[in-house]
Design a protein around this motif. Structure first.
Motif, mmCIF file in Angstrom:
data_model
loop_
_atom_site.group_PDB
_atom_site.id
_atom_site.type_symbol
_atom_site.label_atom_id
_atom_site.label_comp_id
_atom_site.label_asym_id
_atom_site.label_seq_id
_atom_site.Cartn_x
_atom_site.Cartn_y
_atom_site.Cartn_z
ATOM 1 N N GLY A 1 -6.771 3.376 1.198
ATOM 2 C CA GLY A 1 -7.835 2.771 0.411
ATOM 3 C C GLY A 1 -7.515 1.338 0.019
ATOM 4 N N GLN A 2 -6.241 1.068 -0.284
ATOM 5 C CA GLN A 2 -5.847 -0.295 -0.620
ATOM 6 C C GLN A 2 -6.037 -1.235 0.563
ATOM 7 O OE1 GLN A 2 -2.040 -0.766 -2.658
ATOM 8 N NE2 GLN A 2 -2.163 1.333 -3.423
ATOM 9 N N SER B 1 0.819 -1.215 0.000
ATOM 10 C CA SER B 1 0.000 0.000 0.000
ATOM 11 C C SER B 1 0.851 1.262 0.000
ATOM 12 C CB SER B 1 -0.930 0.002 1.211
ATOM 13 O OG SER B 1 -0.201 0.092 2.416
ATOM 14 N N ASN C 1 -4.488 6.987 -0.742
ATOM 15 C CA ASN C 1 -4.588 5.890 -1.705
ATOM 16 C C ASN C 1 -4.139 4.580 -1.063
ATOM 17 O OD1 ASN C 1 -5.551 7.505 -3.778
ATOM 18 N ND2 ASN C 1 -3.525 7.891 -4.639
ATOM 19 N N GLY C 2 -3.064 4.658 -0.268
ATOM 20 C CA GLY C 2 -2.592 3.469 0.442
ATOM 21 C C GLY C 2 -3.612 2.980 1.448
ATOM 22 N N ASP D 1 -9.677 -1.974 0.887
ATOM 23 C CA ASP D 1 -10.117 -2.919 -0.125
ATOM 24 C C ASP D 1 -9.838 -4.369 0.302
ATOM 25 O OD1 ASP D 1 -10.993 -0.889 -1.741
ATOM 26 O OD2 ASP D 1 -9.196 -0.859 -3.014
ATOM 27 N N GLU E 1 -2.231 12.624 -0.542
ATOM 28 C CA GLU E 1 -2.953 11.891 -1.582
ATOM 29 C C GLU E 1 -2.475 10.447 -1.682
ATOM 30 O OE1 GLU E 1 -3.905 12.086 -6.410
ATOM 31 O OE2 GLU E 1 -2.718 13.662 -5.441
ATOM 32 N N SER E 2 -1.152 10.252 -1.729
ATOM 33 C CA SER E 2 -0.621 8.888 -1.809
ATOM 34 C C SER E 2 -0.949 8.093 -0.553
ATOM 35 C CB SER E 2 0.892 8.921 -2.028
ATOM 36 O OG SER E 2 1.212 9.462 -3.300
#
Length: 205
Positions: free
Chosen positions: A183-184, A144, A180-181, A187, A176-177
């Motif tokens: 979010g992974q 991530s 995103n991590g 998931d 932002e990154s």
């Protein structure tokens, strides 16, 4: 009670003595402590800087008889309880006046938001809330964060990779990154637990 962590002994050949597998599992468990403590130290520094900038922003607004400074907007709630800065401190720290302190307010606010969010990320990565990262959890964390995970590396190497990534993204304010991590991880079923929230509240006080 939190679920027992996934055993790292699956990474160790069955022919090895049990005490070797236990030692390797214990070594891997230190990554969470090193990573989270590294972030927490930055959070404490950011809290002090933000409280100073926030207090001086309010002071300068009052001096110019304008409306109160806008409230902090953060993804994680934090109520500063530190002693407000004095007139002398504000004038010394911000000779440029209101415009200078407003810029610092936004800078320190962003820094605190990044460090607190990264701390949340570190807690979420401990999926079973046992204050340890299993081999699977470490693999998911590294992925991530766009890092390569090698289970044969030592706890110090793993911890250094995670803290270096935090330092780099913190310095660049790369929220932002980081999101995103996060979010992974979501998931894959990771979530902010009640224990995570209690720990976040403790650090943010």
């Amino acid at each position: 009670m939190r679920r027992a962590m996934l055993s790292l002994t699956m990474l160790v050949p069955l022919s090895l003595p049990s005490w070797v597998a236990g030692a390797e599992a214990y070594e891997a468990n230190g990554v969470f402590d090193r990573f989270s403590r590294h972030i927490e130290r930055q959070v404490q520094t950011d809290k002090i800087a933000f409280a100073k900038a926030s207090g001086c922003t309010n002071w300068f607004y009052q001096q110019e008889k304008q409306k109160p400074a806008p409230p902090a907007v953060q993804s994680i709630r934090w109520d500063p309880v530190l002693q407000p800065p004095s007139r002398e401190e504000c004038l010394r720290e911000y000779p440029g006046g209101l415009e200078a302190v407003r810029q610092d307010f936004h800078r320190t606010q962003t820094s605190l938001s990044v460090s607190l969010t990264f701390y949340e990320f570190a807690l979420v990565g401990d999926r079973d809330d046992d204050a340890r990262y299993s081999g699977e959890e470490l693999g998911d964390l590294f992925q991530s964060l766009a890092l390569t995970y090698d289970p044969t590396h030592s706890v110090l190497t793993h911890a250094a990779a995670l803290t270096d990534r935090f330092d780099a993204w913190y310095q660049s304010r790369n929220l932002e990154s980081l999101m995103n991590g996060m979010g992974q991880l979501y998931d894959k079923g990771y979530r902010v637990t009640a224990a995570d929230r209690a720990e976040l509240d403790r650090v943010a006080q």
